[in-house]
Design a protein around this motif. Structure first.
Motif, mmCIF file in Angstrom:
data_model
loop_
_atom_site.group_PDB
_atom_site.id
_atom_site.type_symbol
_atom_site.label_atom_id
_atom_site.label_comp_id
_atom_site.label_asym_id
_atom_site.label_seq_id
_atom_site.Cartn_x
_atom_site.Cartn_y
_atom_site.Cartn_z
ATOM 1 N N GLY A 1 -12.668 -3.099 5.202
ATOM 2 C CA GLY A 1 -12.564 -2.676 6.720
ATOM 3 C C GLY A 1 -11.509 -1.467 6.915
ATOM 4 O O GLY A 1 -11.223 -1.193 8.099
ATOM 5 N N GLY A 2 -10.844 -1.148 5.967
ATOM 6 C CA GLY A 2 -10.075 -0.100 6.311
ATOM 7 C C GLY A 2 -8.639 -0.366 6.242
ATOM 8 O O GLY A 2 -8.283 -1.561 6.229
ATOM 9 N N ALA A 3 -7.698 0.548 6.400
ATOM 10 C CA ALA A 3 -6.274 0.462 6.435
ATOM 11 C C ALA A 3 -5.567 -0.376 7.373
ATOM 12 O O ALA A 3 -4.630 -1.509 7.093
ATOM 13 C CB ALA A 3 -5.418 1.798 6.597
ATOM 14 N N GLN A 4 -6.161 -0.391 8.617
ATOM 15 C CA GLN A 4 -5.648 -1.428 9.781
ATOM 16 C C GLN A 4 -6.008 -2.637 9.587
ATOM 17 O O GLN A 4 -5.268 -3.725 9.698
ATOM 18 C CB GLN A 4 -6.143 -0.771 11.025
ATOM 19 N N SER A 5 -7.159 -3.056 8.804
ATOM 20 C CA SER A 5 -7.599 -4.244 8.674
ATOM 21 C C SER A 5 -6.798 -4.942 7.346
ATOM 22 O O SER A 5 -6.413 -6.028 7.525
ATOM 23 C CB SER A 5 -9.335 -4.276 8.169
ATOM 24 N N ILE A 6 -6.566 -3.973 6.472
ATOM 25 C CA ILE A 6 -5.516 -4.144 5.389
ATOM 26 C C ILE A 6 -4.176 -4.985 5.815
ATOM 27 O O ILE A 6 -3.712 -5.967 5.450
ATOM 28 C CB ILE A 6 -5.528 -3.459 4.386
ATOM 29 N N LYS A 7 -3.579 -4.006 6.693
ATOM 30 C CA LYS A 7 -2.309 -4.058 7.326
ATOM 31 C C LYS A 7 -2.286 -5.467 7.991
ATOM 32 O O LYS A 7 -1.193 -6.183 7.917
ATOM 33 C CB LYS A 7 -1.919 -3.027 8.206
ATOM 34 N N LYS A 8 -3.155 -5.516 8.795
ATOM 35 C CA LYS A 8 -3.156 -6.874 9.667
ATOM 36 C C LYS A 8 -3.303 -7.957 9.105
ATOM 37 O O LYS A 8 -2.582 -9.253 9.053
ATOM 38 C CB LYS A 8 -4.109 -6.797 10.832
ATOM 39 N N ALA A 9 -4.195 -8.114 8.027
ATOM 40 C CA ALA A 9 -4.450 -9.297 6.977
ATOM 41 C C ALA A 9 -3.216 -9.645 6.420
ATOM 42 O O ALA A 9 -2.932 -10.691 6.146
ATOM 43 C CB ALA A 9 -5.635 -9.099 6.231
ATOM 44 N N ASP B 1 -8.069 -6.763 -3.893
ATOM 45 C CA ASP B 1 -9.425 -6.272 -4.646
ATOM 46 C C ASP B 1 -9.383 -4.644 -4.289
ATOM 47 O O ASP B 1 -9.042 -4.219 -3.037
ATOM 48 C CB ASP B 1 -10.557 -6.948 -4.115
ATOM 49 N N ALA B 2 -10.017 -3.900 -5.402
ATOM 50 C CA ALA B 2 -10.193 -2.671 -4.849
ATOM 51 C C ALA B 2 -11.254 -1.995 -5.909
ATOM 52 O O ALA B 2 -10.975 -2.347 -7.266
ATOM 53 C CB ALA B 2 -9.058 -1.687 -4.958
ATOM 54 N N ILE B 3 -12.402 -1.629 -5.358
ATOM 55 C CA ILE B 3 -13.581 -1.258 -6.547
ATOM 56 C C ILE B 3 -13.797 0.405 -6.583
ATOM 57 O O ILE B 3 -14.497 0.728 -7.278
ATOM 58 C CB ILE B 3 -14.772 -2.001 -6.371
ATOM 59 N N SER B 4 -13.109 1.068 -5.565
ATOM 60 C CA SER B 4 -13.297 2.297 -5.405
ATOM 61 C C SER B 4 -12.146 3.399 -5.131
ATOM 62 O O SER B 4 -11.059 2.613 -4.587
ATOM 63 C CB SER B 4 -14.504 2.694 -4.405
ATOM 64 N N ASP B 5 -12.153 4.630 -5.338
ATOM 65 C CA ASP B 5 -11.147 5.319 -4.861
ATOM 66 C C ASP B 5 -10.787 5.262 -3.342
ATOM 67 O O ASP B 5 -9.733 5.295 -3.060
ATOM 68 C CB ASP B 5 -11.144 6.656 -5.363
ATOM 69 N N CYS B 6 -11.979 5.200 -2.702
ATOM 70 C CA CYS B 6 -11.752 5.232 -1.046
ATOM 71 C C CYS B 6 -11.059 3.760 -0.706
ATOM 72 O O CYS B 6 -9.782 3.980 0.006
ATOM 73 C CB CYS B 6 -13.125 5.038 -0.356
ATOM 74 N N ASN B 7 -11.340 2.646 -1.300
ATOM 75 C CA ASN B 7 -10.656 1.466 -1.028
ATOM 76 C C ASN B 7 -9.273 1.893 -1.461
ATOM 77 O O ASN B 7 -8.245 1.232 -0.706
ATOM 78 C CB ASN B 7 -11.020 0.527 -2.261
ATOM 79 N N LEU B 8 -8.710 2.325 -2.363
ATOM 80 C CA LEU B 8 -7.149 2.625 -2.953
ATOM 81 C C LEU B 8 -6.660 3.672 -2.010
ATOM 82 O O LEU B 8 -5.331 3.363 -1.601
ATOM 83 C CB LEU B 8 -7.264 3.365 -4.375
ATOM 84 N N VAL B 9 -7.258 4.567 -1.230
ATOM 85 C CA VAL B 9 -6.855 5.645 -0.286
ATOM 86 C C VAL B 9 -6.506 4.634 0.887
ATOM 87 O O VAL B 9 -5.264 4.867 1.561
ATOM 88 C CB VAL B 9 -7.522 6.794 -0.054
ATOM 89 N N GLN B 10 -7.287 3.977 1.171
ATOM 90 C CA GLN B 10 -7.017 2.838 2.605
ATOM 91 C C GLN B 10 -5.968 1.988 2.307
ATOM 92 O O GLN B 10 -5.076 1.724 3.200
ATOM 93 C CB GLN B 10 -8.172 2.227 3.030
ATOM 94 N N LEU B 11 -5.940 1.504 1.007
ATOM 95 C CA LEU B 11 -4.877 0.721 0.686
ATOM 96 C C LEU B 11 -3.509 1.164 0.691
ATOM 97 O O LEU B 11 -2.562 0.749 1.349
ATOM 98 C CB LEU B 11 -5.150 -0.051 -0.578
ATOM 99 N N ALA B 12 -3.388 2.503 0.223
ATOM 100 C CA ALA B 12 -2.199 3.264 0.220
ATOM 101 C C ALA B 12 -1.874 3.521 1.500
ATOM 102 O O ALA B 12 -0.888 3.185 1.688
ATOM 103 C CB ALA B 12 -2.359 4.336 -0.894
#
Length: 420
Positions: free
Chosen positions: A180-188, A200-211
């Motif tokens: 769901g992206g950075a804001q979704s992660i931050k809220k959760a 969980d992270a399965i792609s570089d895109c996931n990691l960029v959003q997590l970062a």
């Protein structure tokens, strides 16, 4: 400095230094220096990221905590805004391991109430899904890491591994939230009660959003792949400019040393020996004291210019026999000392390019060479950059984790040192 890293081994430190310097999609990151051990004195000026390389992965937890907190203290004095605790992308540890205790000590030191754990490194086939770590498409406990001589990984569920080491409760942020992206992660994360969270992270895109979700976090833990996104946070805010890796070139005599028994390194040895001089170390003779560094040094010096390879790697059945007979820790310590002595003597004889395969071996070589810091240069393969000593007569190093690198890594590394 903006970002400080505490890495639990030397190849891991090189790995994350490369990610910080390369940035997202290799577009350029932060000016980065790798320090070999906790530095003395004040931090150098003009760098954005400093990576402190420890050799703490397999030592007693109490000592690992002491060293890691001391590294954090030095980084805090250097003015860093964020600290990353970097461990292996295969979460190398045991129920008595160091990741949990070190993370708790750093969280206390930095006042971090919520800390993420994400060893995912998609470019090298490491992903986390449903809290389980996969090596390519194989669960961690079914991969070659199950037979690691120092940190055998026999449970793929990172939540269980971490909880066995930590007093803090461990939670889990699933992929459905991460995508769901950075804001979704931050809220959760804000809504979760558990102070430690495996993500969980399965792609570089996931990691960029997590970062991006961790832009203001005082402490982040994980593998190296998340570091590119963390560097981008500072670039995006205008605190640093991208494209800062060092491009110095080094030519001169070269050697290749391999102490890893991983599948990737064994394949690299087979590939290299087909067209380059190769010698295997007699481990039984090493353990009995019949041979030493001076036994093997002539082979390397006499074959300079032809990328000579010296290795102690062996198939699994041979490795098991040696470990059973002498004890795995004694074999590892003796070989590390031997490789360190060989590398130090080779450099004293004029060797300028050194390629090392294996995390423990790399740590031994780096310690023996006595360099205090290394500039981070061009990436050779994902997770492995060229490192250049800050000495009057620079030496180029490639410190490779056992499982990293393409089949032709050794020759590629030596060529990259000349063309950085």
């Amino acid at each position: 400095m903006l970002i400080g890293v505490i890495a639990d081994d030397f190849t891991g430190a090189s790995d994350i230094a490369s990610a910080l310097a390369s940035g997202v999609e290799g577009k350029g990151g932060l000016s980065t220096v790798q320090f070999l051990g906790i530095p003395d004195g004040v931090a150098p000026t003009g760098i954005d990221a400093g990576v402190v390389s420890l050799k703490s992965r397999s030592i007693a937890a109490r000592e690992a905590v002491r060293q890691s907190v001391a590294a954090a203290d030095w980084l805090i004095k250097a003015g860093v805004e964020q600290i990353i605790f970097k461990y292996c992308s295969t979460f190398d540890s045991t129920p008595q391991g160091n990741i949990g205790p070190v993370a708790e000590a750093l969280a206390d030191r930095l006042g971090a109430s919520k800390v993420i754990f994400c060893p995912s490194f998609p470019a090298n086939g490491r992903t986390v899904y449903q809290g389980n770590l996969f090596v390519h498409d194989v669960p961690l406990a079914e991969s070659g890491m199950a037979h690691h001589p120092l940190t055998p990984m026999r449970d793929s569920d990172i939540r269980r591994v971490l909880q066995s080491q930590a007093a803090r409760r461990v939670g889990h942020l699933p992929y459905q939230v991460v995508q769901g992206g950075a804001q979704s992660i931050k809220k959760a994360l804000a809504q979760m009660e558990a102070p430690f969270v495996v993500v969980d992270a399965i792609s570089d895109c996931n990691l960029v959003q997590l970062a991006e979700s961790q832009a203001s976090a005082p402490l982040v833990t994980g593998g190296s792949a998340i570091a590119a996104g963390l560097a981008e946070n500072f670039i995006r805010r205008g605190h640093a400019r991208s494209g800062q890796f060092h491009g110095e070139t080094i030519d001169g005599p070269e050697i290749v040393i391999a102490g890893s028994c991983s599948g990737a390194t064994l394949g690299q040895i087979e590939y290299h020996r087909a067209s380059h001089p190769e010698m295997a170390i007699d481990v039984d003779a090493v353990m009995s004291g019949e041979v030493d560094a001076d036994t093997y040094l002539p082979f390397l010096l006499e074959n300079a210019g032809n990328a000579p390879l010296l290795h102690s790697s062996a198939p699994q059945n041979v490795l098991e026999r040696i470990q059973k007979h002498y004890g795995s820790s004694k074999v590892a310590a003796r070989l590390d000392r031997l490789f360190g002595d060989i590398a130090a003597k080779a450099v004293a004889h004029g060797v300028r390019r050194v390629v090392v395969a294996g995390g423990e071996t790399s740590g031994a070589v780096a310690n023996a060479l006595g360099f205090s810091s290394l500039r981070v240069g061009k990436q050779i393969d994902p997770g492995v950059p060229v490192l250049i000593s800050t000495t009057e007569k620079p030496v180029a190093l490639a410190l490779k984790s056992g499982n990293f690198g393409a089949p032709d890594f050794f020759e590629k590394a030596l060529n990259t040192m000349v063309t950085s």
